[in-house]
Design an enzyme around this catalytic site. Structure first.
Site, PDB file in Angstrom:
ATOM      1  N   HIS A  38       0.839  -1.210   0.000  1.00  0.00           N
ATOM      2  CA  HIS A  38       0.000   0.000   0.000  1.00  0.00           C
ATOM      3  C   HIS A  38       0.872   1.257   0.000  1.00  0.00           C
ATOM      4  CE1 HIS A  38      -2.708  -2.924   2.255  1.00  0.00           C
ATOM      5  NE2 HIS A  38      -3.481  -2.552   1.247  1.00  0.00           N
ATOM      6  N   ASP A 151      -2.933  -7.274  -7.845  1.00  0.00           N
ATOM      7  CA  ASP A 151      -4.294  -7.641  -8.250  1.00  0.00           C
ATOM      8  C   ASP A 151      -4.445  -7.339  -9.739  1.00  0.00           C
ATOM      9  OD1 ASP A 151      -5.607  -8.281  -5.527  1.00  0.00           O
ATOM     10  OD2 ASP A 151      -4.563  -6.401  -5.177  1.00  0.00           O
ATOM     11  N   MET A 185       3.230  -9.282  -0.637  1.00  0.00           N
ATOM     12  CA  MET A 185       2.609  -8.730   0.573  1.00  0.00           C
ATOM     13  C   MET A 185       1.104  -8.670   0.394  1.00  0.00           C
ATOM     14  SD  MET A 185       5.105  -5.874   2.054  1.00  0.00           S
ATOM     15  CE  MET A 185       6.806  -6.288   2.402  1.00  0.00           C
TER      16      MET A 185
HETATM   17  P1  AMP Z   1      -6.283  -3.861  -0.661  1.00  0.00           P
HETATM   18  O1  AMP Z   1      -6.194  -3.063   0.610  1.00  0.00           O
HETATM   19  O2  AMP Z   1      -5.816  -5.272  -0.520  1.00  0.00           O
HETATM   20  O3  AMP Z   1      -7.609  -3.710  -1.354  1.00  0.00           O
HETATM   21  O4  AMP Z   1      -5.231  -3.192  -1.643  1.00  0.00           O
HETATM   22  C1  AMP Z   1      -5.267  -1.820  -1.935  1.00  0.00           C
HETATM   23  C2  AMP Z   1      -4.354  -1.559  -3.098  1.00  0.00           C
HETATM   24  O5  AMP Z   1      -3.027  -1.979  -2.768  1.00  0.00           O
HETATM   25  C3  AMP Z   1      -4.750  -2.346  -4.357  1.00  0.00           C
HETATM   26  O6  AMP Z   1      -4.567  -1.519  -5.493  1.00  0.00           O
HETATM   27  C4  AMP Z   1      -3.795  -3.499  -4.342  1.00  0.00           C
HETATM   28  O7  AMP Z   1      -3.538  -4.021  -5.626  1.00  0.00           O
HETATM   29  C5  AMP Z   1      -2.547  -2.841  -3.776  1.00  0.00           C
HETATM   30  N1  AMP Z   1      -1.652  -3.862  -3.211  1.00  0.00           N
HETATM   31  C6  AMP Z   1      -1.968  -4.843  -2.338  1.00  0.00           C
HETATM   32  N2  AMP Z   1      -0.895  -5.623  -2.089  1.00  0.00           N
HETATM   33  C7  AMP Z   1       0.121  -5.125  -2.830  1.00  0.00           C
HETATM   34  C8  AMP Z   1       1.497  -5.484  -3.022  1.00  0.00           C
HETATM   35  N3  AMP Z   1       2.035  -6.532  -2.386  1.00  0.00           N
HETATM   36  N4  AMP Z   1       2.243  -4.746  -3.866  1.00  0.00           N
HETATM   37  C9  AMP Z   1       1.704  -3.677  -4.513  1.00  0.00           C
HETATM   38  N5  AMP Z   1       0.423  -3.288  -4.380  1.00  0.00           N
HETATM   39  C10 AMP Z   1      -0.358  -3.993  -3.548  1.00  0.00           C
END
Ligand code: AMP
Length: 282
Positions: A38, A151, A185
């Site tokens: 994030h 994602d 992550m």
């Molecule tokens: P989430 O809180 O899981 O919905 O993720 C929020 C944003 O962070 C989304 O755009 C995800 O694709 C991105 N994200 C989650 N994990 C990672 C990661 N390991 N590396 C880069 N972006 C990430």
């Protein structure tokens, strides 16, 4: 001295803040329980915009089971202090009722590309994602919004929605941030037991095997696919849901060698926890 970061819980409060913003605005939507993935999005947004806004919303509409929604980890206090340290100007933290009031009945459905991969195993997931992202973009009205390559299908779906609905926003995509051993992550990783955490590295191992073979000149999708399954099957705690090779833009399955960039992706259960990971091979 750090700037004061504002936290808004209603659309009307946020809109009042937005109307006073001058210059470019970068937006990072999240479901909270922040990690370096994030924060990499926040960094990219800070470099490319005058101000950064983030959101924390665990979107009930994109979950496939109430148990998964209830088990989703949350720590708003820690998230807000991390955003504050990163210099985020404001954070939008709406309740489910604020986003979906009782008479809510309008949805965004990206059709074709949501039928496969994650969409096939998580019916309704991308309708929830597209609907909430469309709402957040309308509320925040950013110059640019940032998403993680982790994602991959979500990125493709959001880009398609932005194009189809002529939404006035640029989409920034940031590379997947990984742990030292290669595990991507994810907020869900905290739910892995120590033994499962070790086993979870197998997703990255399988992707790395495909990448190495690809760079040695292997272009036969079936062989890359088999190679990844072989690696995954060596891990007793792993249960494969799918491993797939698709066109990185259209998400159409690729069955014969092609010059287009390949999206190699998988969903694998490690114990009870469903993990996804992917790589683009060019
Ligand atoms: P989430 O809180 O899981 O919905 O993720 C929020 C944003 O962070 C989304 O755009 C995800 O694709 C991105 N994200 C989650 N994990 C990672 C990661 N390991 N590396 C880069 N972006 C990430």
């Amino acid at each position: 001295m750090e700037r004061l970061m504002q936290v808004y819980r209603t659309v009307s409060e946020f809109r009042a803040f937005r109307s006073a913003v001058q210059g470019t605005l970068g937006f990072v939507p999240t479901m909270g329980y922040l990690h370096e993935g994030h924060l990499s999005l926040v960094k990219a947004a800070s470099l490319e915009n005058d101000l950064v806004v983030a959101s924390i919303f665990v979107n009930p509409m994109q979950f496939n089971s109430t148990a998964d929604l209830a088990a989703y980890p949350r720590d708003e206090k820690r998230d807000l202090s991390l955003f504050r340290e990163m210099g985020v100007a404001s954070v939008f933290v709406p309740s489910a009722e604020e986003m979906y009031p009782p008479r809510f009945q309008t949805y965004v459905q990206v059709e074709k590309m949501t039928q496969k991969l994650e969409g096939e195993y998580r019916p309704g997931h991308f309708r929830g994602v597209a609907t909430v992202v469309a709402k957040l973009l309308n509320i925040v009205q950013p110059t640019r919004a940032y998403f993680g390559q982790k994602d991959a299908q979500q990125v493709a779906v959001i880009k398609q929605m932005v194009q189809d609905l002529n939404l006035p926003v640029e989409i920034g995509v940031c590379p997947t941030v990984r742990e030292a051993d290669g595990l991507a992550m994810s907020s869900r990783n905290v739910r892995l037991s120590p033994e499962e955490r070790k086993a979870a590295v197998v997703l990255h191992k399988a992707l790395a095997a495909a990448k190495a073979a690809f760079h040695r000149g292997e272009r036969e999708p079936m062989r890359l696919h088999e190679m990844m399954l072989q690696v995954l099957h060596q891990e007793p705690l792993a249960r494969v849901e799918y491993v797939s090779i698709n066109d990185a833009v259209t998400l159409e399955p690729v069955i014969t060698p092609t010059a287009s960039p390949l999206l190699v992706s998988m969903a694998v259960f490690i114990g009870e926890i469903r993990l996804i990971d992917n790589m683009i091979l060019v």
